[in-house]
Design a protein around this motif. Structure first.
Motif, PDB file in Angstrom:
ATOM      1  N   ARG A  10      44.941  55.482  32.157  1.00  0.00           N
ATOM      2  CA  ARG A  10      46.372  55.709  32.283  1.00  0.00           C
ATOM      3  C   ARG A  10      46.948  55.926  30.885  1.00  0.00           C
ATOM      4  NH1 ARG A  10      44.725  55.689  36.780  1.00  0.00           N
ATOM      5  NH2 ARG A  10      45.575  54.643  38.633  1.00  0.00           N
ATOM      6  N   ASP A  60      52.974  55.681  31.310  1.00  0.00           N
ATOM      7  CA  ASP A  60      52.887  55.520  32.764  1.00  0.00           C
ATOM      8  C   ASP A  60      52.737  54.069  33.179  1.00  0.00           C
ATOM      9  OD1 ASP A  60      53.116  58.252  33.293  1.00  0.00           O
ATOM     10  OD2 ASP A  60      50.957  58.577  33.047  1.00  0.00           O
ATOM     11  N   THR A  61      52.808  53.157  32.237  1.00  0.00           N
ATOM     12  CA  THR A  61      52.643  51.735  32.532  1.00  0.00           C
ATOM     13  C   THR A  61      53.907  50.975  32.147  1.00  0.00           C
ATOM     14  OG1 THR A  61      51.814  51.018  30.350  1.00  0.00           O
ATOM     15  CG2 THR A  61      50.211  52.004  31.877  1.00  0.00           C
ATOM     16  N   ARG A  77      45.038  64.015  36.951  1.00  0.00           N
ATOM     17  CA  ARG A  77      45.053  63.772  35.525  1.00  0.00           C
ATOM     18  C   ARG A  77      43.757  64.237  34.869  1.00  0.00           C
ATOM     19  NH1 ARG A  77      48.642  60.042  33.841  1.00  0.00           N
ATOM     20  NH2 ARG A  77      47.230  59.228  32.297  1.00  0.00           N
TER      21      ARG A  77
END
Length: 289
Positions: free
Chosen positions: A226, A230-231, A272
């Motif tokens: 990730r 995105d966290t 992704r």
């Protein structure tokens, strides 16, 4: 065999078992499903793990054969990893699953009986048997995430991630150097909440550079599954830069992986794949404290 080595080896096997449960009942089309790593199906992911466990066994038990494998990979490391995955990712998939199961058990047995102080050779720096077990745990977890993402499966987080978090912290300077950067001289603090609510910490409490968040999201970032943005991780100071290229495994940097992607790889419906590394195949050898 020390208790800590035995515990880490068991964590590696437990991680394998969790991934095994995801793939054991898959029909053929499930094995052929694309994962977020460009050009790799679920079968490629498992074949890669099987190959990497076999190579790790050579490193522990047959250094001459391991050096031969290193020589074969040295001319084109990423290409070699891809070729080995492709060789193994062919039907019958039951045979692939059996190969992975046999190889990981053989590696676990070798790690359990190895001298804990042995320097095991690897593609990166040599490592202890415990560090090798941690590296295999990390890679199994990372590729297991690729499989879970491909299958739309949710994986409950476990305390096994603590070893991966530790490896992520210890490899910070490594990530800077392989990207041609000088590691910062200052200390940093990492505070992560584990699955059970416990807070796991590294570094001095008053360090100005710090990371806070969940252990799972930290693992996803350092394993390059990730992106930081995105966290929910909160990074302050230099750690906000580090986590954009953090890398807990040896191999091509994120930028080099992206440079290898074709326009088709990054096209619609590919998720992704233009960003995710195909391989976490070679743990960095960051030694345990």
């Amino acid at each position: 065999m020390s208790d800590v080595v035995a515990a880490t080896v068991q964590s590696f096997l437990d991680e394998c078992a969790d991934l095994d449960r995801l793939v054991a009942g898959l029909p053929a089309d499930g094995w052929r499903r694309d994962t977020p790593a460009a050009g790799w199906t679920v079968a490629h992911q498992v074949a890669h793990l099987a190959w990497a466990d076999e190579v790790a066994l050579l490193a522990v038990a047959d250094t001459g054969a391991f050096r031969t494998e290193v020589a074969a990979a040295s001319a084109d490391p990423v290409g070699h990893v891809d070729r080995m995955a492709a060789v193994g990712a062919v039907p019958p998939y039951a045979a692939l699953l059996a190969r992975w199961r046999t190889g990981r058990e053989a590696l676990a047995a070798a790690l359990r009986t190895a001298d804990p102080g042995t320097a095991v050779p690897w593609f990166g720096p040599p490592m202890s048997p415990r560090s090798m077990a941690t590296a295999r745990l990390m890679e199994t977890w990372a590729h297991g995430q690729d499989v879970a993402d491909a299958l739309g499966a949710q994986r409950p987080p476990t305390d096994r991630m603590r070893d991966i978090c530790h490896l992520g912290v210890r490899t910070r300077d490594f990530a800077y150097r392989i990207n041609g950067l000088e590691p910062p001289a200052g200390q940093f603090r990492v505070e992560l909440t584990g699955p059970g609510g416990d807070v796991w910490t590294w570094g001095p409490q008053d360090a100005p550079d710090r990371v806070r968040g969940t252990a799972e999201e930290f693992c996803l970032v350092v394993a390059q599954r990730r992106e930081l943005h995105d966290t929910g991780l909160v990074a302050q100071g230099e750690t906000a830069h580090w986590l954009t290229f953090a890398q807990v495994f040896a191999g091509a940097t994120k930028e080099k992986v992206r440079a290898r992607q074709t326009p088709a790889d990054a096209g619609p419906g590919k998720g992704r794949v233009g960003e995710r590394s195909r391989s976490a195949s070679a743990g960095t050898g960051g030694q345990r404290a």
